[in-house]
Design an enzyme around this catalytic site. Structure first.
Site, PDB file in Angstrom:
ATOM      1  N   LYS A  38      55.529  46.217  -3.478  1.00 25.17           N
ATOM      2  CA  LYS A  38      55.459  45.113  -2.852  1.00 25.17           C
ATOM      3  C   LYS A  38      55.523  45.409  -1.179  1.00 25.17           C
ATOM      4  O   LYS A  38      54.454  44.782  -0.498  1.00 25.17           O
ATOM      5  CB  LYS A  38      56.490  44.058  -2.829  1.00 25.17           C
ATOM      6  CG  LYS A  38      56.533  43.426  -4.318  1.00 25.17           C
ATOM      7  CD  LYS A  38      57.767  42.412  -4.547  1.00 25.17           C
ATOM      8  CE  LYS A  38      57.810  42.033  -6.177  1.00 25.17           C
ATOM      9  NZ  LYS A  38      56.761  41.157  -6.359  1.00 25.17           N
ATOM     10  N   GLY A  39      56.078  46.381  -0.920  1.00 26.75           N
ATOM     11  CA  GLY A  39      55.964  46.628   0.363  1.00 26.75           C
ATOM     12  C   GLY A  39      54.622  47.114   1.064  1.00 26.75           C
ATOM     13  O   GLY A  39      54.275  46.463   1.810  1.00 26.75           O
ATOM     14  N   ASN A  41      51.711  46.642  -0.635  1.00 27.96           N
ATOM     15  CA  ASN A  41      51.002  45.604  -0.565  1.00 27.96           C
ATOM     16  C   ASN A  41      50.853  44.481   0.622  1.00 27.96           C
ATOM     17  O   ASN A  41      49.883  44.001   1.333  1.00 27.96           O
ATOM     18  CB  ASN A  41      50.953  44.762  -2.073  1.00 27.96           C
ATOM     19  CG  ASN A  41      50.744  45.376  -3.271  1.00 27.96           C
ATOM     20  OD1 ASN A  41      50.016  46.299  -3.197  1.00 27.96           O
ATOM     21  ND2 ASN A  41      51.437  44.754  -4.317  1.00 27.96           N
ATOM     22  N   GLU A 135      62.696  45.810  -3.076  1.00 29.23           N
ATOM     23  CA  GLU A 135      62.088  46.974  -4.241  1.00 29.23           C
ATOM     24  C   GLU A 135      62.570  48.381  -3.587  1.00 29.23           C
ATOM     25  O   GLU A 135      62.298  49.628  -4.250  1.00 29.23           O
ATOM     26  CB  GLU A 135      60.612  47.169  -4.432  1.00 29.23           C
ATOM     27  CG  GLU A 135      60.181  45.982  -5.273  1.00 29.23           C
ATOM     28  CD  GLU A 135      58.685  46.156  -5.506  1.00 29.23           C
ATOM     29  OE1 GLU A 135      58.320  45.499  -6.696  1.00 29.23           O
ATOM     30  OE2 GLU A 135      58.032  46.812  -5.010  1.00 29.23           O
ATOM     31  N   GLY A 201      52.165  28.733  -6.070  1.00 25.03           N
ATOM     32  CA  GLY A 201      51.090  29.109  -7.045  1.00 25.03           C
ATOM     33  C   GLY A 201      49.628  28.441  -6.644  1.00 25.03           C
ATOM     34  O   GLY A 201      49.134  28.335  -5.488  1.00 25.03           O
ATOM     35  N   GLY A 204      49.423  25.694  -3.621  1.00 27.83           N
ATOM     36  CA  GLY A 204      49.455  25.978  -2.226  1.00 27.83           C
ATOM     37  C   GLY A 204      50.856  26.509  -1.890  1.00 27.83           C
ATOM     38  O   GLY A 204      51.462  27.036  -2.212  1.00 27.83           O
ATOM     39  N   ASP A 225      42.548  37.489 -11.317  1.00 23.79           N
ATOM     40  CA  ASP A 225      43.941  38.178 -11.309  1.00 23.79           C
ATOM     41  C   ASP A 225      44.842  37.687 -10.068  1.00 23.79           C
ATOM     42  O   ASP A 225      44.627  37.980  -8.979  1.00 23.79           O
ATOM     43  CB  ASP A 225      43.611  39.597 -11.552  1.00 23.79           C
ATOM     44  CG  ASP A 225      44.816  40.554 -11.445  1.00 23.79           C
ATOM     45  OD1 ASP A 225      45.894  40.046 -11.635  1.00 23.79           O
ATOM     46  OD2 ASP A 225      44.861  41.601 -11.354  1.00 23.79           O
ATOM     47  N   ASP A 231      52.002  38.612  -2.581  1.00 24.05           N
ATOM     48  CA  ASP A 231      52.094  39.970  -1.414  1.00 24.05           C
ATOM     49  C   ASP A 231      51.335  39.624  -0.258  1.00 24.05           C
ATOM     50  O   ASP A 231      51.320  39.884   0.826  1.00 24.05           O
ATOM     51  CB  ASP A 231      52.018  41.243  -2.072  1.00 24.05           C
ATOM     52  CG  ASP A 231      53.056  41.658  -3.029  1.00 24.05           C
ATOM     53  OD1 ASP A 231      54.242  41.102  -2.688  1.00 24.05           O
ATOM     54  OD2 ASP A 231      52.880  42.482  -3.917  1.00 24.05           O
TER      55      ASP A 231
HETATM   56  P1  ADP Z   1      53.938  34.888  -6.781  1.00 17.48           P
HETATM   57  O1  ADP Z   1      52.712  35.476  -7.397  1.00 17.48           O
HETATM   58  O2  ADP Z   1      54.512  35.756  -5.979  1.00 17.48           O
HETATM   59  O3  ADP Z   1      54.815  34.222  -7.887  1.00 17.48           O
HETATM   60  P2  ADP Z   1      52.769  32.375  -6.167  1.00 17.48           P
HETATM   61  O4  ADP Z   1      52.423  32.120  -7.683  1.00 17.48           O
HETATM   62  O5  ADP Z   1      53.322  31.031  -5.569  1.00 17.48           O
HETATM   63  O6  ADP Z   1      53.625  33.617  -6.015  1.00 17.48           O
HETATM   64  O7  ADP Z   1      51.408  32.283  -5.478  1.00 17.48           O
HETATM   65  C1  ADP Z   1      51.407  32.887  -4.027  1.00 17.48           C
HETATM   66  C2  ADP Z   1      50.253  32.459  -3.415  1.00 17.48           C
HETATM   67  O8  ADP Z   1      48.924  32.928  -3.886  1.00 17.48           O
HETATM   68  C3  ADP Z   1      50.200  31.189  -3.395  1.00 17.48           C
HETATM   69  O9  ADP Z   1      50.723  30.384  -2.338  1.00 17.48           O
HETATM   70  C4  ADP Z   1      48.610  30.799  -3.313  1.00 17.48           C
HETATM   71  O10 ADP Z   1      48.252  31.050  -1.824  1.00 17.48           O
HETATM   72  C5  ADP Z   1      47.894  31.992  -3.878  1.00 17.48           C
HETATM   73  N1  ADP Z   1      47.730  31.570  -5.149  1.00 17.48           N
HETATM   74  C6  ADP Z   1      48.458  31.854  -6.385  1.00 17.48           C
HETATM   75  N2  ADP Z   1      47.905  31.278  -7.631  1.00 17.48           N
HETATM   76  C7  ADP Z   1      46.746  30.804  -7.201  1.00 17.48           C
HETATM   77  C8  ADP Z   1      45.907  30.011  -7.760  1.00 17.48           C
HETATM   78  N3  ADP Z   1      45.804  29.914  -9.105  1.00 17.48           N
HETATM   79  N4  ADP Z   1      44.898  29.321  -7.187  1.00 17.48           N
HETATM   80  C9  ADP Z   1      44.830  29.326  -5.650  1.00 17.48           C
HETATM   81  N5  ADP Z   1      45.805  30.100  -5.173  1.00 17.48           N
HETATM   82  C10 ADP Z   1      46.687  30.740  -5.681  1.00 17.48           C
END
Ligand code: ADP
Length: 280
Positions: A38-39, A41, A135, A201, A204, A225, A231
């Protein structure tokens, strides 16, 4: 400028049709090596977002050390304060099967030996933003945060992998960057930190700070992916901490979304790629 104190790994990703049973050997389809942790990245993402970025961490005395340092330096991350310690560089062995399930073995290796020495302290003091994750050993995280506070450097923590945090560390934080699970697990911490940025995710992200809350909607992208998207988001957010809360959130969200459109954990976009994405 940004300093990241954290982990770096060599990632090896093998793809096979089905996982081997204990004692069984299967023939794989492909293998790819990449830089992870993570660091590293997040440092890569901050640098590609346009901030002068230094990485403080540790690598082993093996061939993997060269590979990960070259990769970081190639992204214009200053690696001059990375220590070389006896033993192995951090390593993540990832196996993916035909249905996209994965098995992962992570060996922390040199990441367990990260220390904040005088040179690192000076770099932290000279930076605008210190970006941390969990980490590496907690004493190193604490030392880095103390050095930053002393110098007036903004301290951001992505508390991943999630664990309980000592009160002293919480008091040193200017902001946390959490996903939904981390926000839930650390509800008590989140209440006590001035800036809380929550990634949602595909939905947003949201930022809550002294001036209120801003939301930024998710970008509809073709997801390949999502590894490393969080990160990329964190690194871009740190790099753009000087912008308004709404603007840095929007750019970080774009960096996260673009990272989700490419394979691998180290796919963070450049500032120019984010600019192009935001104007189309
Ligand atoms: P982590 O992967 O650390 O659990 P998130 O799933 O919240 O965190 O994703 C982190 C960021 O990556 C989101 O705020 C968004 O900017 C982007 N992201 C992740 N998944 C998607 C997706 N399916 N569609 C668009 N952007 C995504």
């Amino acid at each position: 400028s940004v300093v990241v104190v954290g982990s770096v790994n060599l990632d090896a990703v093998t793809v096979c049709d089905r996982f081997p049973q204990p004692g069984e050997t299967v023939t794989g389809v492909s293998v790819a090596f990449g830089q992870g942790g993570k660091g590293a990245n997040q440092a890569r993402s901050a640098a590609r977002s346009g901030a002068a970025t230094a990485f403080v961490g540790a690598v082993g005395d093996d061939d993997a050390a060269r590979t990960v340092l070259d990769s970081l330096a190639g992204a214009r991350v200053d690696v001059s304060r990375v220590a070389r310690v006896p033993g192995s560089t951090g390593f993540a062995n990832v196996t993916v099967d035909g249905s996209g399930e994965n098995h992962i073995v992570v060996v922390p290796g040199a990441n367990g030996a990260v220390r904040v020495d005088d040179a690192a302290r000076a770099a932290i003091g000279a930076a605008d933003v210190l970006l941390l994750q969990l980490e590496i050993p907690l004493p190193a995280v604490l030392d880095a945060a103390r050095a930053a506070r002393e110098a007036g450097t903004v301290v951001l923590l992505n508390p991943s992998p999630v664990r309980s945090l000592p009160d002293e560390l919480i008091a040193l934080l200017d902001g946390v960057i959490v996903n939904r699970d981390e926000e839930k697990a650390l509800a008590e911490v989140v209440r006590r930190v001035p800036h809380v940025v929550t990634t949602l995710g595909g939905d947003g992200a949201r930022a809550t700070g002294p001036d209120g809350t801003v939301d930024t909607p998710g970008f509809a992208v073709d997801v390949v992916d999502t590894t490393g998207a969080g990160d990329a988001f964190a690194g871009a957010l740190a790099a753009h901490w000087d912008l308004s809360p709404a603007e840095r959130l929007r750019r970080a969200n774009a960096a996260g979304a673009l990272t989700a459109t490419a394979p691998g954990a180290a796919a963070a976009p450049t500032a120019a790629e984010v600019d192009a994405f935001l104007t189309t």
